[in-house]
Design a protein around this motif. Sequence first.
Motif, PDB file in Angstrom:
ATOM      1  N   ASP A  97      20.325  18.269  19.046  1.00  0.00           N
ATOM      2  CA  ASP A  97      20.456  18.013  17.618  1.00  0.00           C
ATOM      3  C   ASP A  97      21.892  18.344  17.219  1.00  0.00           C
ATOM      4  OD1 ASP A  97      19.562  17.429  14.954  1.00  0.00           O
ATOM      5  OD2 ASP A  97      19.503  19.568  14.547  1.00  0.00           O
ATOM      6  N   ARG A 138       7.510   8.069  13.992  1.00  0.00           N
ATOM      7  CA  ARG A 138       8.786   8.742  13.757  1.00  0.00           C
ATOM      8  C   ARG A 138       8.820   9.268  12.338  1.00  0.00           C
ATOM      9  NH1 ARG A 138      13.481  10.901  14.535  1.00  0.00           N
ATOM     10  NH2 ARG A 138      14.954   9.874  15.944  1.00  0.00           N
ATOM     11  N   ASP A 139       9.109  10.568  12.194  1.00  0.00           N
ATOM     12  CA  ASP A 139       9.301  11.096  10.857  1.00  0.00           C
ATOM     13  C   ASP A 139      10.660  10.623  10.343  1.00  0.00           C
ATOM     14  OD1 ASP A 139      10.389  12.678  12.877  1.00  0.00           O
ATOM     15  OD2 ASP A 139      10.255  14.526  11.723  1.00  0.00           O
ATOM     16  N   CYS A 144      18.849  19.177   5.548  1.00  0.00           N
ATOM     17  CA  CYS A 144      17.823  19.819   6.374  1.00  0.00           C
ATOM     18  C   CYS A 144      18.498  20.766   7.372  1.00  0.00           C
ATOM     19  CB  CYS A 144      16.951  18.803   7.098  1.00  0.00           C
ATOM     20  SG  CYS A 144      17.832  17.700   8.178  1.00  0.00           S
ATOM     21  N   ASP A 146       8.394  16.672  15.083  1.00  0.00           N
ATOM     22  CA  ASP A 146       9.061  15.956  16.178  1.00  0.00           C
ATOM     23  C   ASP A 146       8.158  15.892  17.410  1.00  0.00           C
ATOM     24  OD1 ASP A 146      11.313  15.375  14.748  1.00  0.00           O
ATOM     25  OD2 ASP A 146      12.557  16.937  15.637  1.00  0.00           O
ATOM     26  N   LEU A 147       7.455  16.968  17.691  1.00  0.00           N
ATOM     27  CA  LEU A 147       6.525  16.961  18.830  1.00  0.00           C
ATOM     28  C   LEU A 147       5.369  15.992  18.579  1.00  0.00           C
ATOM     29  CD1 LEU A 147       6.341  20.773  19.720  1.00  0.00           C
ATOM     30  CD2 LEU A 147       7.569  18.976  20.968  1.00  0.00           C
ATOM     31  N   ALA A 186      17.150   4.664   8.778  1.00  0.00           N
ATOM     32  CA  ALA A 186      17.633   5.159  10.070  1.00  0.00           C
ATOM     33  C   ALA A 186      16.574   4.958  11.156  1.00  0.00           C
ATOM     34  CB  ALA A 186      18.031   6.636   9.962  1.00  0.00           C
ATOM     35  N   PRO A 233       3.007   8.244  26.262  1.00  0.00           N
ATOM     36  CA  PRO A 233       3.382   8.649  24.900  1.00  0.00           C
ATOM     37  C   PRO A 233       3.879   7.456  24.100  1.00  0.00           C
ATOM     38  CG  PRO A 233       5.093   9.256  26.467  1.00  0.00           C
ATOM     39  CD  PRO A 233       3.970   8.692  27.269  1.00  0.00           C
ATOM     40  N   GLU A 249      24.700  13.109   9.370  1.00  0.00           N
ATOM     41  CA  GLU A 249      23.722  12.525   8.440  1.00  0.00           C
ATOM     42  C   GLU A 249      22.640  11.676   9.084  1.00  0.00           C
ATOM     43  OE1 GLU A 249      23.427  13.771   5.500  1.00  0.00           O
ATOM     44  OE2 GLU A 249      25.014  15.005   6.367  1.00  0.00           O
ATOM     45  N   ASP A 302      15.146  13.045  20.779  1.00  0.00           N
ATOM     46  CA  ASP A 302      14.667  13.865  19.688  1.00  0.00           C
ATOM     47  C   ASP A 302      13.597  14.832  20.200  1.00  0.00           C
ATOM     48  OD1 ASP A 302      15.420  13.791  16.962  1.00  0.00           O
ATOM     49  OD2 ASP A 302      13.305  13.482  16.496  1.00  0.00           O
ATOM     50  N   ALA A 303      12.700  14.306  21.010  1.00  0.00           N
ATOM     51  CA  ALA A 303      11.702  15.128  21.698  1.00  0.00           C
ATOM     52  C   ALA A 303      11.548  14.508  23.078  1.00  0.00           C
ATOM     53  CB  ALA A 303      10.372  15.126  20.953  1.00  0.00           C
ATOM     54  N   SER A 330      11.404  19.788  22.012  1.00  0.00           N
ATOM     55  CA  SER A 330      12.191  19.249  20.907  1.00  0.00           C
ATOM     56  C   SER A 330      12.935  20.382  20.219  1.00  0.00           C
ATOM     57  CB  SER A 330      11.269  18.563  19.908  1.00  0.00           C
ATOM     58  OG  SER A 330      12.034  18.045  18.848  1.00  0.00           O
ATOM     59  N   THR A 331      14.145  20.111  19.724  1.00  0.00           N
ATOM     60  CA  THR A 331      14.908  21.154  19.044  1.00  0.00           C
ATOM     61  C   THR A 331      15.598  20.607  17.805  1.00  0.00           C
ATOM     62  OG1 THR A 331      16.409  23.014  19.438  1.00  0.00           O
ATOM     63  CG2 THR A 331      17.149  20.864  20.197  1.00  0.00           C
ATOM     64  N   ASP A 332      15.777  21.447  16.802  1.00  0.00           N
ATOM     65  CA  ASP A 332      16.516  21.085  15.594  1.00  0.00           C
ATOM     66  C   ASP A 332      17.123  22.327  14.975  1.00  0.00           C
ATOM     67  OD1 ASP A 332      16.691  18.350  14.791  1.00  0.00           O
ATOM     68  OD2 ASP A 332      14.534  18.325  14.498  1.00  0.00           O
ATOM     69  N   ARG A 346      16.614  12.735   8.301  1.00  0.00           N
ATOM     70  CA  ARG A 346      17.978  12.328   7.938  1.00  0.00           C
ATOM     71  C   ARG A 346      18.162  10.817   8.086  1.00  0.00           C
ATOM     72  NH1 ARG A 346      21.851  15.807  11.684  1.00  0.00           N
ATOM     73  NH2 ARG A 346      20.151  15.395  13.131  1.00  0.00           N
ATOM     74  N   GLY A 347      18.738  10.202   7.097  1.00  0.00           N
ATOM     75  CA  GLY A 347      18.948   8.754   7.153  1.00  0.00           C
ATOM     76  C   GLY A 347      17.736   7.980   6.676  1.00  0.00           C
ATOM     77  N   ARG A 359       6.099  12.416  19.127  1.00  0.00           N
ATOM     78  CA  ARG A 359       6.271  12.016  20.541  1.00  0.00           C
ATOM     79  C   ARG A 359       4.930  12.025  21.273  1.00  0.00           C
ATOM     80  NH1 ARG A 359       8.304   9.383  23.977  1.00  0.00           N
ATOM     81  NH2 ARG A 359      10.054   9.927  25.322  1.00  0.00           N
TER      82      ARG A 359
END
Lengths: 350, 350
Positions: free
Chosen positions: A142, B232-233, B350, B94-95, B241, B169, A26, A53-54, B67-69, B236-237, B98
């Motif tokens: 992730d 930061r997007d 998500c 995510d990119l 978060a 960055p 979560e 995250d990235a 970045s990966t998800d 989750r959370g 950053r």
Amino acid sequence: MSLFDASGCPFPRDDETGRVVLAHGEGGRATRRLLEEHIFPRLNPAGLPAWEDAAVLPALAGAPVLSTDSFVVSPLFFPGGDIGSLAVYGTVNDLLMRGARPLWLSLSMILEEGLPLSTLDAVVDRIAFAVRRCDVKIIAGDTKVVPRGAADGMFLTTTGLGELRTPSPPGPSTLQIGDAILVSGPIGRHGIAVLSAREQLRFDPPPRSDCGHLSEAIEALYAAGIQPRALRDATRGGVAAVLHEWAQDSGRTLLVDESQVPIGAEVRGVAELLGLDPLSIANEGTFLAAVAPKQAEQALAALRSVELHRRAAIIGVVRETGVTPVVVRRFSGQEQPLLEPNGAPLPRIC
Amino acid sequence: MSLFDASGCPFPRDDETGRVVLAHGEGGRATRRLLEEHIFPRLNPAGLPAWEDAAVLPALAGAPVLSTDSFVVSPLFFPGGDIGSLAVYGTVNDLLMRGARPLWLSLSMILEEGLPLSTLDAVVDRIAFAVRRCDVKIIAGDTKVVPRGAADGMFLTTTGLGELRTPSPPGPSTLQIGDAILVSGPIGRHGIAVLSAREQLRFDPPPRSDCGHLSEAIEALYAAGIQPRALRDATRGGVAAVLHEWAQDSGRTLLVDESQVPIGAEVRGVAELLGLDPLSIANEGTFLAAVAPKQAEQALAALRSVELHRRAAIIGVVRETGVTPVVVRRFSGQEQPLLEPNGAPLPRIC
């Protein structure tokens, strides 16, 4: 209606159950604990975050090469391998086959609620071992958790980023008539090992997967001055799928000589028993290389100089375009079309 | 025992069933047909292969960012979005967060046997639409099929590769005392939309997800000369978060003022009904930005100049390190610790 109980914690904590719980996915405290206690220390022994995250990376020397694969193999552990090392080696090998030096990996995990944390730990340990062996680093990741029944244990997806070694990467469109086709070792081992483990076929000794990385083989080829025309690991669909892909991309006909293809006795036996053609069975650390005729013997010697590939062989040749894209010369000497694999003899093989 | 029937085709063909079959994942003819008939024409209208096993890319101008998800959202379609656009926008965002310019995506799909091909087509259409909107390209991919019951419909994993826009960055370790914290729009919309769709809560109109990409917002910030300290997007959370992550990475205490946080009436209503705190509910096209105090108003104006973000707001500030990492000032004016999200109010969001 509240989805929380009074403590604000609607699900059992992992340290009570020893299992993955929904809260691990979560993005809050439980996710952070899963990463900090179970994943990062294994991937990065210094205890720092193993991934972001990235991730911002150093500039590349060559053109970027990107490859991705999901891994859904069942069972998660099998003789000679496991889903974790498969996920690392599979993506590293894809980069190697495209002429790239593998550098960075991302890792995405889909975990099923109820997965024992000890299983997760064991897989992550195998991932850590594999990335050290391949000299690559996991730098982004992730974790998702899906409810019990929505996934089968664990699925992994790795994406690899590497840099091109040479300005002109190998690719099947460059195949020339007369080119030799080599295989790096005995075929069919991965498929037979996974199938035997899943179906609990009791062979003694159990067939072992060839799950592994191909860095040494590729280094040996380049060190010997070989310029491979095409390289391809013979994963899903086996050698037959690669030959069909190459035939399609090059517009040539490819001939494979069955009597020259190295096959272990145990693979041959099991394949016969199950009615499978070893040419269509998946491999995970075995590849095909096409090279110019005058480099064929040298390429063979280079491959055989690597302990893992001492059974490498020249198994075929590129021909003028004929009526069928791929031809197999059977033991009898007779030539037949080799069909493109079209069944699902081995689902969830990788 | 043979796993084939006499025709060599052990499973129904897709064109007989209109559904994904195991053979679609086996790397042979059926896989190629799935790609050529259902996926490539949608992703690449010229009809050429949309992706390669490993793709060689042009050299990057800036440092690579990766970045990966994975995406496991249920249901696959919900008001305002779907798993396909989520998978594109999520990784693109995510990119962006950053400090990277998103360029390339890989896409890996895990499909459940029996998934209607029409559903797959619809998702791939949404993916194609999203990549065009973000001006990125899918250049590598993979497809796996798992037997019925082993996955829930479809899981997607995207990995994004971009190049850094500026040498340094943004990142939360650079947060300074006094920095303003902005949110780009009303919060909680994605979580409430997915939950309402999944649980078939009948609100009229149904709450819509904010699922979308943040390119325009980021362009507006950079065009206005803003140098964001952190971006930061709030997926989750949710906002909570992100604030906890930033507090941990910066070692500062963050204050968020509840009365300044934009929340739509429908989100507020549903959240109250379900006993959820909107600050912990997932977003998919809404982000936090921290900027130097003297750039705060300018950043706000830049965000509000974008139609999608006209409800952006300054919602908090970076403080000296206090006893709790994140403090919320309630409507009453009272300040309380804001706890790190720790439940699983919304699995598979998500």
